[in-house]
Write a protein that holds these residues in place. Structure first.
Motif, mmCIF file in Angstrom:
data_model
loop_
_atom_site.group_PDB
_atom_site.id
_atom_site.type_symbol
_atom_site.label_atom_id
_atom_site.label_comp_id
_atom_site.label_asym_id
_atom_site.label_seq_id
_atom_site.Cartn_x
_atom_site.Cartn_y
_atom_site.Cartn_z
ATOM 1 N N ASN A 207 1.141 -7.862 0.903
ATOM 2 C CA ASN A 207 1.909 -8.403 2.029
ATOM 3 C C ASN A 207 3.404 -8.524 1.762
ATOM 4 O OD1 ASN A 207 2.005 -9.200 4.682
ATOM 5 N ND2 ASN A 207 0.710 -10.996 4.432
ATOM 6 N N ASP A 208 3.832 -8.152 0.579
ATOM 7 C CA ASP A 208 5.265 -8.156 0.263
ATOM 8 C C ASP A 208 5.537 -7.122 -0.829
ATOM 9 O OD1 ASP A 208 7.762 -9.148 0.930
ATOM 10 O OD2 ASP A 208 7.715 -10.768 -0.541
ATOM 11 N N PHE A 209 4.821 -6.001 -0.755
ATOM 12 C CA PHE A 209 4.887 -4.977 -1.788
ATOM 13 C C PHE A 209 6.164 -4.163 -1.579
ATOM 14 C CE2 PHE A 209 3.813 -1.160 -4.133
ATOM 15 C CZ PHE A 209 3.009 -1.611 -5.169
ATOM 16 N N LYS A 210 7.224 -4.571 -2.253
ATOM 17 C CA LYS A 210 8.514 -3.907 -2.137
ATOM 18 C C LYS A 210 9.092 -3.691 -3.527
ATOM 19 C CE LYS A 210 10.750 -8.356 -1.214
ATOM 20 N NZ LYS A 210 11.681 -9.105 -0.346
ATOM 21 N N LEU A 211 10.101 -2.846 -3.609
ATOM 22 C CA LEU A 211 10.568 -2.370 -4.908
ATOM 23 C C LEU A 211 11.014 -3.499 -5.828
ATOM 24 C CD1 LEU A 211 10.863 0.246 -6.470
ATOM 25 C CD2 LEU A 211 13.208 0.433 -5.625
ATOM 26 N N ASN A 212 11.705 -4.511 -5.297
ATOM 27 C CA ASN A 212 12.180 -5.570 -6.196
ATOM 28 C C ASN A 212 11.109 -6.620 -6.513
ATOM 29 O OD1 ASN A 212 12.212 -6.812 -3.698
ATOM 30 N ND2 ASN A 212 14.368 -7.408 -3.777
ATOM 31 N N ASN A 213 9.866 -6.352 -6.110
ATOM 32 C CA ASN A 213 8.733 -7.152 -6.575
ATOM 33 C C ASN A 213 7.910 -6.401 -7.610
ATOM 34 O OD1 ASN A 213 9.119 -9.565 -5.209
ATOM 35 N ND2 ASN A 213 7.956 -8.920 -3.411
ATOM 36 N N ILE A 214 8.444 -5.270 -8.078
ATOM 37 C CA ILE A 214 7.760 -4.430 -9.056
ATOM 38 C C ILE A 214 8.516 -4.488 -10.388
ATOM 39 C CG2 ILE A 214 6.930 -2.097 -9.562
ATOM 40 C CD1 ILE A 214 5.703 -3.329 -7.033
ATOM 41 N N ILE A 215 7.777 -4.557 -11.480
ATOM 42 C CA ILE A 215 8.401 -4.500 -12.808
ATOM 43 C C ILE A 215 7.993 -3.189 -13.479
ATOM 44 C CG2 ILE A 215 8.561 -5.541 -15.093
ATOM 45 C CD1 ILE A 215 8.208 -8.239 -13.882
ATOM 46 N N PHE A 216 9.005 -2.432 -13.890
ATOM 47 C CA PHE A 216 8.783 -1.150 -14.555
ATOM 48 C C PHE A 216 8.940 -1.307 -16.068
ATOM 49 C CE2 PHE A 216 9.903 0.017 -10.270
ATOM 50 C CZ PHE A 216 9.192 1.176 -10.008
ATOM 51 N N HIS A 217 8.225 -0.460 -16.789
ATOM 52 C CA HIS A 217 8.388 -0.416 -18.247
ATOM 53 C C HIS A 217 9.835 -0.026 -18.553
ATOM 54 C CE1 HIS A 217 7.997 0.757 -22.431
ATOM 55 N NE2 HIS A 217 6.780 0.219 -22.457
ATOM 56 N N PRO A 218 10.521 -0.747 -19.439
ATOM 57 C CA PRO A 218 11.951 -0.469 -19.680
ATOM 58 C C PRO A 218 12.240 0.924 -20.223
ATOM 59 C CG PRO A 218 11.092 -2.030 -21.289
ATOM 60 C CD PRO A 218 10.046 -1.883 -20.233
ATOM 61 N N ASP A 219 11.245 1.546 -20.836
ATOM 62 C CA ASP A 219 11.455 2.874 -21.419
ATOM 63 C C ASP A 219 10.796 3.994 -20.626
ATOM 64 O OD1 ASP A 219 12.854 1.726 -23.597
ATOM 65 O OD2 ASP A 219 10.929 1.256 -24.578
ATOM 66 N N ASP A 220 10.139 3.633 -19.506
ATOM 67 C CA ASP A 220 9.387 4.657 -18.771
ATOM 68 C C ASP A 220 9.296 4.287 -17.294
ATOM 69 O OD1 ASP A 220 7.712 6.579 -17.803
ATOM 70 O OD2 ASP A 220 6.076 6.211 -19.218
ATOM 71 N N PRO A 221 10.146 4.881 -16.452
ATOM 72 C CA PRO A 221 10.133 4.540 -15.025
ATOM 73 C C PRO A 221 8.897 5.018 -14.278
ATOM 74 C CG PRO A 221 11.630 6.371 -15.448
ATOM 75 C CD PRO A 221 11.192 5.856 -16.789
ATOM 76 N N THR A 222 8.016 5.739 -14.968
ATOM 77 C CA THR A 222 6.771 6.154 -14.315
ATOM 78 C C THR A 222 5.678 5.095 -14.488
ATOM 79 O OG1 THR A 222 5.798 7.287 -16.237
ATOM 80 C CG2 THR A 222 7.332 8.552 -14.868
ATOM 81 N N GLN A 223 5.946 4.073 -15.309
ATOM 82 C CA GLN A 223 4.937 3.068 -15.617
ATOM 83 C C GLN A 223 5.307 1.708 -15.024
ATOM 84 O OE1 GLN A 223 1.972 3.708 -17.232
ATOM 85 N NE2 GLN A 223 2.662 5.837 -17.040
ATOM 86 N N ILE A 224 4.431 1.174 -14.194
ATOM 87 C CA ILE A 224 4.618 -0.168 -13.626
ATOM 88 C C ILE A 224 3.797 -1.145 -14.453
ATOM 89 C CG2 ILE A 224 4.044 -1.610 -11.630
ATOM 90 C CD1 ILE A 224 4.807 0.791 -9.862
#
Length: 345
Positions: A207-224
């Motif tokens: 219900n609030d799935f937006k980019l700034n609610n996601i944390i990415f692996h600092p060394d790999d932008p393909t990994q959440i």
């Protein structure tokens, strides 16, 4: 800390955390750092010695009934984290008025990269922006694959009549907090009420799935590594969740909406690109997605309208809210376009 934080007794909070989380032997005073605040709940990083956690509480001031329910969010996270570990693990709930004016909870600190108003400099490439886009929508697909009945998450909500309740509820909230007259909105509201899809598909809804609610692996932008802000999660129609994500996903050419605009940069996928991948990976029919997208724009406008109303009547003094009416109008115009233009998406 700003003066609003005077309504939090930090000494009592530290004592509470040390006792409840077995931190009595941790050395040094508690250190508190506010995270970049959005328009919703207040979030703080809290550190006591080597221990780190996150505290969430409602905004200061009067709040709409049933809004910002920290106890509900705490209980939701306990259930969701058990089957979806990317949701933070909740640690404890508190409602002692001697600690602060409103209830709160503490959860684990998830570390990594949050993309808000800008990209990390070393991620500013067309390839990485595409990778981020793909990882983002794939994560939503994966979330919606969780079987809510096998995992006993069906207790999170009542899927029957879900969309009708959402539409009627948010129209009512918008009307109750209206400040500026937008004549075209009444026709839009009638269209939304008269064209509610009949969906039987049930998944967990963030219900609030937006980019700034996601944390990415600092060394790999393909990994959440984590997904944050589950306060409005429930179960219901997954296309509603998809549409909310798409409505928050700004793209080149969008008018000012008051939403984070990093995805309007060249290289990020368009909303249409995201929708196509979602359909392919999930196997769901999205032929009626324009309805959901229209309502998603409307709902976000209504959320901002509630905030703007509180600003206009002097309940909150935050000058960030001064020009929210511009974004609200543009979101309503986006909702109108999605509703009446078959080729919108």
């Amino acid at each position: 800390m700003n003066n609003q934080c005077e309504r939090i007794n930090w000494n009592r909070l530290e004592e509470f955390l040390r006792n409840k989380l077995n931190l009595m032997n941790e050395e040094g005073d508690m250190v508190v750092q506010p995270f970049t605040s959005g328009y919703s709940n207040l979030t703080y990083k809290v550190q006591i010695g080597t221990w780190e956690g996150v505290l969430r509480r409602p905004p200061f001031g009067e709040l709409p009934k049933k809004a910002h329910d920290m106890e509900r969010e705490y209980k939701l996270l306990k259930k969701i984290h058990a089957v979806y570990p990317k949701a933070p693990r909740p640690l404890l709930y508190g409602d002692d008025p001697k600690i602060m004016d409103k209830h709160f909870y503490v959860m684990e600190l998830k570390k990594g990269v949050v993309i808000d108003h800008s990209l990390p400099a070393h991620w500013n490439s067309l390839t990485i922006k595409e990778e981020i886009s793909k990882a983002f929508i794939q994560e939503l697909v994966d979330l919606h694959r969780i079987n809510v009945y096998q995992t006993k998450l069906d207790s999170l909500g009542k899927p029957g009549g879900f969309l009708k309740r959402q539409v009627n509820g948010w129209i009512q909230r918008y009307q109750q907090s209206k400040t500026d007259d937008l004549p075209f909105v009444e026709k839009l509201e009638n269209w939304l009420m008269e064209n509610i899809p009949n969906s039987t598909d049930v998944t967990i809804i963030h219900n609030d799935f937006k980019l700034n609610n996601i944390i990415f692996h600092p060394d790999d932008p393909t990994q959440i590594t984590a997904v944050l802000d589950w306060e409005m999660s429930t179960i219901g129609d997954p296309l509603f969740d998809l549409a909310i994500s798409l409505a928050y996903w700004t793209e080149e050419g969008d008018e000012e909406t008051g939403l984070t605009a990093v995805t309007n940069q060249s290289g990020f996928w368009t909303r249409k690109d995201l929708a196509i991948m979602y359909a392919k990976e999930s196997g769901r029919d999205i032929s009626n997605l324009n309805y959901y997208l229209s309502f998603a724009f409307y709902k976000i406008a209504a959320v901002l309208q509630q905030i703007y109303y509180r600003y206009k009547i002097g309940e909150v003094k935050d000058e960030r809210f001064k020009n929210l009416h511009v974004g609200i109008k543009n979101l309503m115009l986006q909702a109108e376009k999605a509703a009446y233009s078959p080729s919108y998406l």
